[in-house]
Design a protein around this motif. Structure first.
Motif, PDB file in Angstrom:
ATOM      1  N   PRO A 147      -4.272 -15.752   3.981  1.00  0.00           N
ATOM      2  CA  PRO A 147      -3.715 -16.135   5.295  1.00  0.00           C
ATOM      3  C   PRO A 147      -2.687 -15.132   5.809  1.00  0.00           C
ATOM      4  CG  PRO A 147      -3.839 -18.051   3.849  1.00  0.00           C
ATOM      5  CD  PRO A 147      -4.141 -16.854   2.995  1.00  0.00           C
ATOM      6  N   ALA A 148      -1.811 -14.651   4.919  1.00  0.00           N
ATOM      7  CA  ALA A 148      -0.803 -13.677   5.340  1.00  0.00           C
ATOM      8  C   ALA A 148      -1.450 -12.348   5.739  1.00  0.00           C
ATOM      9  CB  ALA A 148       0.209 -13.456   4.218  1.00  0.00           C
ATOM     10  N   LEU A 149      -2.482 -11.930   5.007  1.00  0.00           N
ATOM     11  CA  LEU A 149      -3.139 -10.659   5.314  1.00  0.00           C
ATOM     12  C   LEU A 149      -3.900 -10.735   6.638  1.00  0.00           C
ATOM     13  CD1 LEU A 149      -4.448  -9.705   1.753  1.00  0.00           C
ATOM     14  CD2 LEU A 149      -2.460  -8.777   2.966  1.00  0.00           C
ATOM     15  N   SER A 182      -6.768  -9.986  -1.588  1.00  0.00           N
ATOM     16  CA  SER A 182      -5.985 -11.041  -2.226  1.00  0.00           C
ATOM     17  C   SER A 182      -6.303 -11.149  -3.708  1.00  0.00           C
ATOM     18  CB  SER A 182      -6.246 -12.382  -1.534  1.00  0.00           C
ATOM     19  OG  SER A 182      -5.545 -13.427  -2.176  1.00  0.00           O
ATOM     20  N   ILE A 183      -7.573 -11.226  -4.042  1.00  0.00           N
ATOM     21  CA  ILE A 183      -7.925 -11.402  -5.455  1.00  0.00           C
ATOM     22  C   ILE A 183      -7.636 -10.127  -6.240  1.00  0.00           C
ATOM     23  CG2 ILE A 183     -10.375 -10.750  -5.287  1.00  0.00           C
ATOM     24  CD1 ILE A 183     -10.936 -13.150  -7.187  1.00  0.00           C
ATOM     25  N   VAL A 184      -7.794  -8.962  -5.614  1.00  0.00           N
ATOM     26  CA  VAL A 184      -7.457  -7.710  -6.298  1.00  0.00           C
ATOM     27  C   VAL A 184      -5.961  -7.666  -6.605  1.00  0.00           C
ATOM     28  CG1 VAL A 184      -7.282  -5.211  -6.023  1.00  0.00           C
ATOM     29  CG2 VAL A 184      -9.399  -6.384  -5.414  1.00  0.00           C
ATOM     30  N   ALA A 185      -5.137  -8.075  -5.637  1.00  0.00           N
ATOM     31  CA  ALA A 185      -3.690  -8.072  -5.846  1.00  0.00           C
ATOM     32  C   ALA A 185      -3.293  -9.024  -6.964  1.00  0.00           C
ATOM     33  CB  ALA A 185      -2.969  -8.454  -4.546  1.00  0.00           C
ATOM     34  N   TYR A 215       3.579 -12.906  -2.131  1.00  0.00           N
ATOM     35  CA  TYR A 215       2.889 -12.039  -1.162  1.00  0.00           C
ATOM     36  C   TYR A 215       3.726 -10.820  -0.829  1.00  0.00           C
ATOM     37  CZ  TYR A 215       2.687 -10.417   3.671  1.00  0.00           C
ATOM     38  OH  TYR A 215       2.731  -9.631   4.794  1.00  0.00           O
ATOM     39  N   ARG A 216       5.005 -11.042  -0.536  1.00  0.00           N
ATOM     40  CA  ARG A 216       5.885  -9.953  -0.115  1.00  0.00           C
ATOM     41  C   ARG A 216       5.970  -8.839  -1.153  1.00  0.00           C
ATOM     42  NH1 ARG A 216      12.192 -10.943  -0.335  1.00  0.00           N
ATOM     43  NH2 ARG A 216      11.617 -10.575  -2.521  1.00  0.00           N
ATOM     44  N   ASP A 217       5.989  -9.207  -2.424  1.00  0.00           N
ATOM     45  CA  ASP A 217       6.162  -8.218  -3.485  1.00  0.00           C
ATOM     46  C   ASP A 217       4.842  -7.631  -3.979  1.00  0.00           C
ATOM     47  OD1 ASP A 217       8.859  -8.634  -3.322  1.00  0.00           O
ATOM     48  OD2 ASP A 217       8.987  -9.912  -5.092  1.00  0.00           O
ATOM     49  N   SER A 218       3.722  -8.131  -3.486  1.00  0.00           N
ATOM     50  CA  SER A 218       2.419  -7.629  -3.928  1.00  0.00           C
ATOM     51  C   SER A 218       1.861  -6.549  -3.019  1.00  0.00           C
ATOM     52  CB  SER A 218       1.406  -8.779  -4.025  1.00  0.00           C
ATOM     53  OG  SER A 218       1.766  -9.690  -5.042  1.00  0.00           O
ATOM     54  N   PHE A 219       2.489  -6.350  -1.848  1.00  0.00           N
ATOM     55  CA  PHE A 219       1.978  -5.377  -0.888  1.00  0.00           C
ATOM     56  C   PHE A 219       3.123  -4.530  -0.359  1.00  0.00           C
ATOM     57  CE2 PHE A 219      -0.882  -8.970  -0.881  1.00  0.00           C
ATOM     58  CZ  PHE A 219      -2.118  -8.360  -1.003  1.00  0.00           C
ATOM     59  N   GLU A 220       2.850  -3.243  -0.234  1.00  0.00           N
ATOM     60  CA  GLU A 220       3.820  -2.316   0.341  1.00  0.00           C
ATOM     61  C   GLU A 220       3.503  -2.176   1.817  1.00  0.00           C
ATOM     62  OE1 GLU A 220       5.131   2.378  -0.094  1.00  0.00           O
ATOM     63  OE2 GLU A 220       4.150   1.340  -1.760  1.00  0.00           O
ATOM     64  N   LEU A 221       4.422  -2.616   2.648  1.00  0.00           N
ATOM     65  CA  LEU A 221       4.170  -2.611   4.080  1.00  0.00           C
ATOM     66  C   LEU A 221       4.396  -1.221   4.658  1.00  0.00           C
ATOM     67  CD1 LEU A 221       5.854  -5.945   5.207  1.00  0.00           C
ATOM     68  CD2 LEU A 221       3.540  -5.543   4.375  1.00  0.00           C
ATOM     69  N   GLU A 222       3.444  -0.785   5.486  1.00  0.00           N
ATOM     70  CA  GLU A 222       3.579   0.470   6.187  1.00  0.00           C
ATOM     71  C   GLU A 222       4.198   0.214   7.561  1.00  0.00           C
ATOM     72  OE1 GLU A 222      -0.352   2.014   6.106  1.00  0.00           O
ATOM     73  OE2 GLU A 222      -0.326   2.422   3.950  1.00  0.00           O
ATOM     74  N   SER A 223       4.453   1.247   8.328  1.00  0.00           N
ATOM     75  CA  SER A 223       5.190   1.096   9.583  1.00  0.00           C
ATOM     76  C   SER A 223       4.496   0.145  10.553  1.00  0.00           C
ATOM     77  CB  SER A 223       5.389   2.462  10.241  1.00  0.00           C
ATOM     78  OG  SER A 223       4.141   3.100  10.449  1.00  0.00           O
ATOM     79  N   ASP A 224       3.162   0.266  10.695  1.00  0.00           N
ATOM     80  CA  ASP A 224       2.448  -0.624  11.612  1.00  0.00           C
ATOM     81  C   ASP A 224       2.504  -2.067  11.126  1.00  0.00           C
ATOM     82  OD1 ASP A 224       1.833   1.513  13.192  1.00  0.00           O
ATOM     83  OD2 ASP A 224      -0.200   1.775  12.393  1.00  0.00           O
ATOM     84  N   ASP A 225       2.403  -2.248   9.804  1.00  0.00           N
ATOM     85  CA  ASP A 225       2.472  -3.597   9.256  1.00  0.00           C
ATOM     86  C   ASP A 225       3.854  -4.201   9.501  1.00  0.00           C
ATOM     87  OD1 ASP A 225      -0.113  -3.466   8.182  1.00  0.00           O
ATOM     88  OD2 ASP A 225       0.637  -2.333   6.475  1.00  0.00           O
ATOM     89  N   LEU A 226       4.900  -3.391   9.360  1.00  0.00           N
ATOM     90  CA  LEU A 226       6.264  -3.882   9.562  1.00  0.00           C
ATOM     91  C   LEU A 226       6.469  -4.348  11.002  1.00  0.00           C
ATOM     92  CD1 LEU A 226       8.274  -1.238   7.518  1.00  0.00           C
ATOM     93  CD2 LEU A 226       8.072  -3.666   6.993  1.00  0.00           C
TER      94      LEU A 226
END
Length: 263
Positions: A165-167, A182-185, A247-258
């Motif tokens: 849902p977050a992605l 999600s499952i890969v993370a 969720y927050r700690d499983s993905f590194e947000l890039e500039s567009d994502d931020l």
């Protein structure tokens, strides 16, 4: 967006952050969780379409709780409408979230249907609250087989939808791609999620034992029964609060994502 690897101890940190954030806004987050439960319960009571409808709404409602958690971390008071964030973000995101929900509903109904074929619906009725547990039912080989089949099918389903849902909402990923990431993370951070699950299990066991001890020490066993359900509901609310941090700690947000996540 990139996947991040975190140490195993981070799983316990997610639990701690979930509890700390809950107590920053206990009335708001507990209230939103009870609204969430009420919406799911009312939807599931509708004849024929109730259960599939409730499961379709589940990813959107989970996103709403995650959005509320994010607001609480920023010192804001989450208002009730935030629970419906995913349904108020425009037609494109609404379609994507409903498609994600439909996929989850299909997977859940498949897992539940598989258990039904094994024991004739005994496990399904118990799981969905349609019957009370009995010693004979719980000890039945067919019931136990149905239970383990459901678990074996539902666990990978849960992992596919853990971050999905977050992605979909904050990263604009298509539903199927969000399920894949999600499952890969979850597997890439297997030990952190293992510690996360064990920490929550331990917390629940300690809470149940503490409430039982309180009832016995006061000579009032009824007190334990009276306190157990609300205590478990509060812990469930804290659990959903902790999902945001996983969720927050499983993905590194890039500039567009931020920039998207800030909206």
């Amino acid at each position: 967006m990139k996947l991040k690897l975190v140490p195993a101890r981070t799983g316990a940190t997610w639990v701690k952050l979930g509890m700390q954030t809950f107590f920053k806004q206990p009335l708001a987050l507990a209230g939103l969780f009870f609204i969430f439960m009420a919406v799911m319960s009312v939807a599931s009571t509708l004849p024929i379409i109730g259960l599939p409808l409730a499961m379709t709404l589940l990813p959107a409602a989970t996103l709403g709780l995650m959005a509320a958690t994010r607001e609480a971390t920023q010192g804001k008071f989450p208002m009730p409408l935030i629970l419906f964030t995913a349904l108020r973000a425009g037609p494109a995101k609404l379609r994507a979230m409903l498609m994600l929900g439909a996929l989850y509903a299909a997977g859940f109904m498949l897992a539940m249907g598989g258990s039904y074929l094994v024991d004739g619906g005994g496990f399904a009725r118990l799981y969905l609250g349609g019957s009370a547990p009995t010693a004979e039912l719980l000890q039945s080989p067919d019931f136990q087989s149905a239970m383990w089949l459901f678990i074996s099918l539902h666990l990978p389903l849960s992992l596919m939808f853990w971050h999905a849902p977050a992605l979909v909402f904050w990263h604009d990923l298509p539903p199927l791609k969000s399920m894949f990431f999600s499952i890969v993370a979850c597997f890439r951070n297997f030990w952190a999620f293992t510690v996360f699950g064990l920490s929550w299990m331990g917390t629940i066991v300690v809470a149940v034992l503490a409430i039982g001890t309180l009832g016995n020490s006061t000579g009032n066993p009824g007190l334990s029964s009276m306190l157990l359900f609300p205590a478990l509901m509060l812990l469930a609310s804290m659990f959903f609060t902790s999902l945001y941090f996983s969720y927050r700690d499983s993905f590194e947000l890039e500039s567009d994502d931020l920039s998207r996540a800030a909206t």
